[in-house]
Design a protein around this motif. Structure first.
Motif, short mmCIF file in Angstrom:
data_model
loop_
_atom_site.label_atom_id
_atom_site.label_comp_id
_atom_site.label_asym_id
_atom_site.label_seq_id
_atom_site.Cartn_x
_atom_site.Cartn_y
_atom_site.Cartn_z
N TRP A 43 0.82 -1.22 0.00
CA TRP A 43 0.00 0.00 0.00
C TRP A 43 0.85 1.26 0.00
O TRP A 43 0.57 2.20 0.72
CB TRP A 43 -0.96 0.00 1.20
CG TRP A 43 -1.79 -1.25 1.27
CD1 TRP A 43 -1.52 -2.37 1.99
CD2 TRP A 43 -3.01 -1.52 0.56
NE1 TRP A 43 -2.48 -3.33 1.78
CE2 TRP A 43 -3.42 -2.84 0.92
CE3 TRP A 43 -3.80 -0.79 -0.34
CZ2 TRP A 43 -4.56 -3.43 0.40
CZ3 TRP A 43 -4.95 -1.39 -0.83
CH2 TRP A 43 -5.32 -2.68 -0.46
N ALA A 44 1.89 1.26 -0.81
CA ALA A 44 2.80 2.41 -0.81
C ALA A 44 2.43 3.45 -1.86
O ALA A 44 3.01 4.52 -1.89
CB ALA A 44 4.24 1.93 -1.05
N LEU A 45 1.48 3.15 -2.73
CA LEU A 45 1.14 4.11 -3.78
C LEU A 45 -0.29 4.60 -3.62
O LEU A 45 -1.19 3.82 -3.30
CB LEU A 45 1.30 3.47 -5.16
CG LEU A 45 2.71 3.02 -5.54
CD1 LEU A 45 2.70 2.35 -6.90
CD2 LEU A 45 3.67 4.20 -5.53
N GLY A 46 -0.48 5.89 -3.86
CA GLY A 46 -1.82 6.45 -3.77
C GLY A 46 -2.08 7.36 -4.95
O GLY A 46 -1.20 7.63 -5.77
N VAL A 47 -3.33 7.84 -5.02
CA VAL A 47 -3.70 8.80 -6.05
C VAL A 47 -4.00 10.11 -5.37
O VAL A 47 -4.78 10.13 -4.42
CB VAL A 47 -4.97 8.36 -6.79
CG1 VAL A 47 -5.17 9.21 -8.03
CG2 VAL A 47 -4.93 6.90 -7.11
N GLN A 48 -3.39 11.18 -5.81
CA GLN A 48 -3.66 12.47 -5.17
C GLN A 48 -4.15 13.49 -6.18
O GLN A 48 -3.97 13.34 -7.37
CB GLN A 48 -2.40 12.95 -4.44
CG GLN A 48 -2.00 11.89 -3.41
CD GLN A 48 -0.96 12.33 -2.43
OE1 GLN A 48 -0.33 13.36 -2.58
NE2 GLN A 48 -0.80 11.54 -1.38
N ASN A 49 -4.79 14.53 -5.65
CA ASN A 49 -5.42 15.57 -6.44
C ASN A 49 -6.59 15.02 -7.23
O ASN A 49 -7.08 13.94 -6.94
CB ASN A 49 -4.41 16.27 -7.36
CG ASN A 49 -3.25 16.82 -6.57
OD1 ASN A 49 -3.38 17.14 -5.40
ND2 ASN A 49 -2.11 16.90 -7.22
N ALA B 286 1.06 8.99 -6.25
CA ALA B 286 1.99 9.51 -5.26
C ALA B 286 2.52 8.38 -4.38
O ALA B 286 1.77 7.48 -4.01
CB ALA B 286 1.31 10.55 -4.39
N PRO B 287 3.81 8.45 -4.07
CA PRO B 287 4.38 7.44 -3.18
C PRO B 287 4.13 7.82 -1.73
O PRO B 287 3.65 8.92 -1.44
CB PRO B 287 5.87 7.50 -3.50
CG PRO B 287 6.09 8.93 -3.88
CD PRO B 287 4.82 9.41 -4.52
N ASN B 288 4.46 6.95 -0.82
CA ASN B 288 4.04 7.14 0.57
C ASN B 288 5.01 7.90 1.46
O ASN B 288 4.71 8.15 2.61
CB ASN B 288 3.77 5.77 1.21
CG ASN B 288 5.01 4.89 1.17
OD1 ASN B 288 5.98 5.23 0.50
ND2 ASN B 288 4.98 3.79 1.88
N GLY C 32 8.42 14.45 1.32
CA GLY C 32 7.56 15.51 0.80
C GLY C 32 6.67 16.13 1.85
O GLY C 32 6.61 15.69 2.99
N GLN C 33 5.95 17.20 1.47
CA GLN C 33 5.11 17.92 2.41
C GLN C 33 3.64 17.74 2.07
O GLN C 33 3.29 17.38 0.97
CB GLN C 33 5.42 19.42 2.36
CG GLN C 33 6.55 19.84 3.26
CD GLN C 33 7.79 20.04 2.44
OE1 GLN C 33 7.73 20.71 1.43
NE2 GLN C 33 8.89 19.47 2.87
N ALA C 34 2.82 18.06 3.05
CA ALA C 34 1.39 18.01 2.83
C ALA C 34 1.04 18.90 1.65
O ALA C 34 1.63 19.96 1.47
CB ALA C 34 0.66 18.50 4.07
N GLY C 35 0.09 18.43 0.85
CA GLY C 35 -0.36 19.26 -0.25
C GLY C 35 0.51 19.14 -1.46
O GLY C 35 0.07 19.33 -2.58
N ASN D 268 4.05 13.48 -2.43
CA ASN D 268 5.26 12.96 -1.80
C ASN D 268 6.28 12.59 -2.86
O ASN D 268 5.96 12.48 -4.03
CB ASN D 268 4.93 11.71 -0.99
CG ASN D 268 4.00 12.03 0.14
OD1 ASN D 268 3.66 13.19 0.35
ND2 ASN D 268 3.57 11.02 0.84
#
Ligand code: SF4
Ligand code: SF4
Ligand code: SF4
Ligand code: FES
Ligand code: FES
Lengths: 166, 778
Positions: free
Chosen positions: B165-171, B179-181, B184-187, B190
């Motif tokens: 579960w290291a990859l996600g979808v952002q925005n 996005a990786p886990n 990086g900063q919030a917003g 990563n």
């Protein structure tokens, strides 16, 4: 250890237990956290993740989807100017331009004194009184560009009044 | 479920009710394009490429989510459907950089193929494309957002497939990114990946959005030859397809994957299999024989000279002190044929039973426990299909990545029940139906504990009608026997025993043991070997530690080490070998090789043909993929050494017309180096151009003939499939001490001595260690 005030912390404690799935509490938690902290900081992400029991990546996946969640501090007064269809037809862009001019900042900008930030937003649900803006949780509607300086001054005065006396 | 009949493009098809239309069609040879659908992963229905027309349904339907039912009628290609797919591609290309000429995926890209097929080459969009810089997430994984088509195969593979579960979808919308886990900063999305670095996400990416640190911008896909062989690292034995390219001094491996999903592993490879092939090109590779000169330094020499020096010395020790003064240590990473030949060479040419290897599991005890119980040894495949599994000890996620993958897949797709008994906490508990934690010395008593049936765990295990019992190196000697005995009391139990390296099982099976011949036949009762092994002694030889003791006492005249590093592994005192003439065949100048008097540069497992046996007893064919000037396969080195000792090579390797039915060279790899050496040898010895003593497959014949349990299904073996061995082993009377078994506990990025020479694995190990520290600080 929590980032939040005891009151909010208690509220969040209750919130995660409220739904069949703990992660259903995610969005409201983020909103309340933003109201108190001002934005979704790394620390907020971490604490929310830990409270629900999901990964920080999970929190970010959801948080970044919503344009009303911010990841940088906004001004003390966050001015959201609607330029969606009703407001646009009734001069929303002129309002927006006037705010830009008066505050000297653009979309998502923050004034150097940290007092104001500005955002162009979609419909805020008061189309019948367009054009409208929302400052934090206050509405100002049926606006004309010339009313803008007065609104700004009003908040400046409020800030001074609220400032702790030296 | 019951079969239903439905019509696709006018053809009547039959499939179990509830089958996904896309699968039913693929099975029937009707291809439906798909970006987001990936067999075995959850359904996404995100890309709309698989749309088809279903009779009496208003809108086009996605074939990847439509389940078939009786009487349905579908059309999968029509002008309307082509137009819909074309429009989808046009949207996907809206922000796509179309940098196919430099993209890794160019030539094997699903988006490229679909664009070609549906002719969406022109676009109505005039807006500037969104651009984002490429990101490096880890030493292994790079992400190029503009190329990403948001199919979410990678996020699902990492989450569901790997349970990382290291990859996600952002925005959102066109701004979405994978996005990786970590970092990086919030917003901001990563920028670091804290994970198992398996590269599965790269593998399933249909386009060139995820690229690998080792392959990116190195070659064009069509410049490679592909050779399927077996991973040289852990004991699971994944089939791996190596992408190979010609270079000046041979050929190099540029990529490892298994996209054709053949073999026991399907498309799975872990970081070691996928990235850990680069030791092959290490500048530290030995490419010239070395001989210790008078000044005491190792000095490059010709093969002739080095072999002569080694052979003369071996002969001298044998003649003067007898075979008992010679020791032989074999390898966990050489082929069965080489291991077999090594022990035959030791036993019939050097006249010694002093032969051993680094034992990582007590396979002899396992064989002895199963003796007389045919059909009880499980293939690795069964971990993916068995309805109930009892996993005792071990840590598959770290040490047997493919086994862990199979177990996870089985639980996820088949709802298999996984029972775990372990003295530690292991990650697979996340998939377990029930877990029983044991004390460190609680393993031997487990069977008795289960029989008591006084806990939920033991009740659940005992309630299973059939059970696949997989146990770790915690079990040795008599404990193996009593565990197997416990299982054999039950009706339908099969066993697997976890060892460490690519051919550890093969090393034991092939008799790299002082008291046991190939197939665990005791040297005292050699049976069929008696007639064939001239000069075989009936007394057991020395174990590895005993050999070093003898050396320290000055009683070991010579030591031949093939592909092992006992000096580092056993922490041998350097002066212990002062009075021993040491000959080492290896890929690198290991601690052991550095002490040798003669060093012979060997080919790695990726550079030769042969067979290997994984820890479950599945035998697979390795093929020569890469080539390196100067090195020789261990097999050839042994033959040449025997020849230099004036041994009768024909007795050692049954080659030539009369002796063998091995193939005529078809199965030797893509490159012809071996064939060239054949011709030289054959010409020199005026033999027919037919068979050579360097053909390991000639020895495979002998293995099949003599080694109990190794009657192999050749058609399948040469077809590139794993074939099971049936341990119809001869009962073992004399088992060696269980204390000789030392598990290596290699993790995801280590692989014994070999792993130290892989820059890719070293980089990943370092990177992940830093990630762990970072997370701990936070
Ligand atoms: S390399 Fe493997 S573990 Fe890491 S993100 Fe990709 S799929 Fe997940
Ligand atoms: S990176 Fe590749 S696999 Fe992942 S969503 Fe993008 S295109 Fe799909
Ligand atoms: S699981 Fe084992 S055999 Fe498979 S790729 Fe990894 S190290 Fe190689
Ligand atoms: S359009 Fe501005 S409030 Fe609805
Ligand atoms: S494959 Fe069916 S929607 Fe993507």
């Amino acid at each position: 250890m929590t980032l939040f005030s005891p009151r909010l912390a208690a509220r969040l404690d209750a919130l995660v237990e409220k739904y069949p799935l703990r992660r259903s509490a995610l969005v409201p938690m983020l909103l309340y956290a933003q109201d108190e902290i001002g934005y979704i900081s790394d620390a907020v992400v971490a604490e929310v993740a830990q409270r629900i029991g999901i990964t920080e990546l999970d929190v970010r996946n959801v948080a970044t989807y919503y344009s009303m969640l911010r990841f940088k501090p906004a001004g003390k007064y966050n001015v959201q100017v609607c330029t969606n269809i009703s407001c646009m037809l009734r001069g929303g862009y002129e309002i927006y331009e006037r705010f830009k001019e008066e505050l000297g900042i653009g979309h998502k900008g923050v004034t150097p004194d940290g007092l104001f930030s500005l955002e162009e937003v979609e419909c805020i649900g008061v189309c019948c009184w367009a054009p409208a803006i929302q400052v934090n949780y206050d509405f100002h509607d049926e606006l004309k560009p010339d009313l803008v300086p007065g609104i700004i001054d009003g908040y400046r005065g409020k800030a001074v009044a609220e400032a702790p006396h030296a | 479920m019951a079969d239903v009949t439905f019509i696709v493009d006018g053809k009547k098809l039959t499939a179990p009710a509830g089958t996904l239309l896309i699968d039913a069609c693929r099975k029937a040879g009707i291809e439906i394009p798909a970006f987001c659908y990936y067999p075995g992963l959850s359904l996404q229905a995100a890309c709309r490429m698989c749309v088809v027309r279903q009779e009496k349904v208003g809108k086009l339907q996605t074939a990847c989510t439509t389940t078939v039912a009786e009487g349905q009628v579908f059309i999968t290609e029509s002008a309307e459907i082509a137009q819909a797919r074309k429009a989808t591609i046009e949207l996907l290309l809206g922000n796509h950089p179309l940098d196919c000429p430099v993209c890794d995926a160019g030539g094997e890209c699903e988006l490229q193929d679909m664009t070609f097929k549906y002719g969406a080459g022109e676009s109505l969009y005039t807006e500037a494309k969104q651009h984002r810089e490429e990101q490096q997430w880890s030493p292994a994984v790079y992400y190029d957002r503009p190329r990403c088509i948001l199919c979410y195969r990678c996020t699902r593979m990492c989450g569901e497939g790997m349970d990382v579960w290291a990859l996600g979808v952002q925005n959102r919308g066109v701004r979405s990114v994978i996005a990786p886990n970590g970092g990086g900063q919030a917003g901001q999305s990563n920028s670091e990946l804290d994970c198992e670095q398996c590269g599965m996400c790269i593998d399933v990416c249909p386009v060139g959005a995820l690229t690998s640190g080792s392959y990116r911008y190195k070659t064009r896909p069509w410049e490679m030859n592909h050779v399927s062989t077996v991973c040289t690292h852990c004991a699971d034995g994944c089939k791996v397809t190596l992408g190979v390219r010609q270079v000046n001094d041979g050929s190099e491996i540029v990529r490892a994957d298994n996209r054709d999903k053949s073999g026991i592993n399907g498309d799975f490879l872990c970081a070691k299999g996928r990235f850990g092939f680069d030791f092959v090109d290490s500048p530290e590779r030995l490419t010239k024989p070395l001989v210790r000169n008078e000044a005491g330094d190792l000095e490059p020499a010709t093969w002739e000279h080095a072999l002569r020096v080694a052979a003369t010395k071996l002969k001298e020790v044998r003649e003067n002190k007898g075979g008992a003064a010679i020791g032989v240590i074999g390898s966990n990473q050489t082929t069965n044929e080489e291991n077999y030949l090594l022990q035959k060479f030791a036993r019939t040419v050097l006249n010694t039973n002093n032969i051993d290897h680094e034992r990582t599991a007590d396979y002899a005890a396992f064989a002895s426990a199963l003796a007389g119980h045919p059909g009880k040894a499980a293939s690795l495949r069964e971990a993916a299909t068995a309805p109930a599994i009892l996993l005792i000890g071990g840590n598959p996620t770290e040490e047997h990545p493919l086994l862990a993958w199979n177990l996870r897949t089985n639980v996820r797709l088949n709802r298999a029940r996984l029972y775990i008994a372990n003295s530690g906490e292991i990650k697979l508990e996340r998939q377990a139906t029930a877990v029983q934690h044991l004390s460190d010395d609680g393993y031997p008593a487990l069977g008795a504990y289960l029989d008591l049936s006084n806990s939920a765990f033991s009740k659940a295990v005992l309630a299973e009608a059939s059970l696949l019992v997989i146990f770790g190196q915690e079990y040795r000697g008599a404990q193996v026997a009593s565990l197997v005995e416990w299982g054999l009391k039950r009706a339908s139990v099969r066993f697997a025993y976890l060892g460490d390296y690519a051919n550890s099982r093969g090393a034991a099976d092939m008799g790299l043991l002082p008291n046991l011949l190939p197939g665990y036949v005791p040297v005292a009762e050699p049976g069929a070997f008696d007639a064939e092994y001239v000069g075989l002694s009936a007394t057991a030889g020395k174990t590895q530690p005993e050999m070093f003791d003898a050396a320290a006492k000055g009683e070991l005249g010579a030591l031949l080490v093939m592909g092992a590093n006992p000096v580092a592994k056993l922490g041998i005192d350097l002066i212990a070998l002062n009075n021993t003439f040491v000959i080492v065949q290896d890929i690198f100048l290991t601690e052991t090789a550095a002490l040798a008097d003669v060093v012979l540069p060997a080919a790695s497992l990726y550079e030769k043909t042969g067979t290997v046996t994984n820890t479950y007893g599945d035998v697979q064919l390795t093929r020569k993929a890469a080539d390196r000037a100067g090195v020789k396969p261990d097999f050839e080195i042994l033959v040449r050494l025997a020849e230099a000792m004036d041994a009768d090579v024909k007795r050692l390797v049954p080659f030539g017309k009369a002796c063998t039915t091995a193939d005529l060279g078809q199965s030797r790899g893509a490159n012809s180096g071996e064939a060239d050496r054949h011709s030289v040898w054959l010409a020199a010895n005026s033999l027919e151009w037919k068979m050579s003593p360097f053909d390991p497959l000639a020895v495979l014949d002998e293995i099949e003939r003599l080694v109990p349990g190794y009657a192999l299904d050749r058609t399948n073996l040469f077809g590139g499939n794993d074939v099971a061995t049936e341990p119809g082993f001869v009962p073992v009377s004399a088992l060696a001490g269980p204390d000789l078994v030392v598990p290596a506990h290699d993790g995801l990025f280590t692989s014994g001595t070999l792993g130290r020479y892989s820059p890719a694995l070293k980089a990943l190990a370092q990177y992940q260690a830093a990630e762990v520290v970072e997370t701990a600080v936070e």
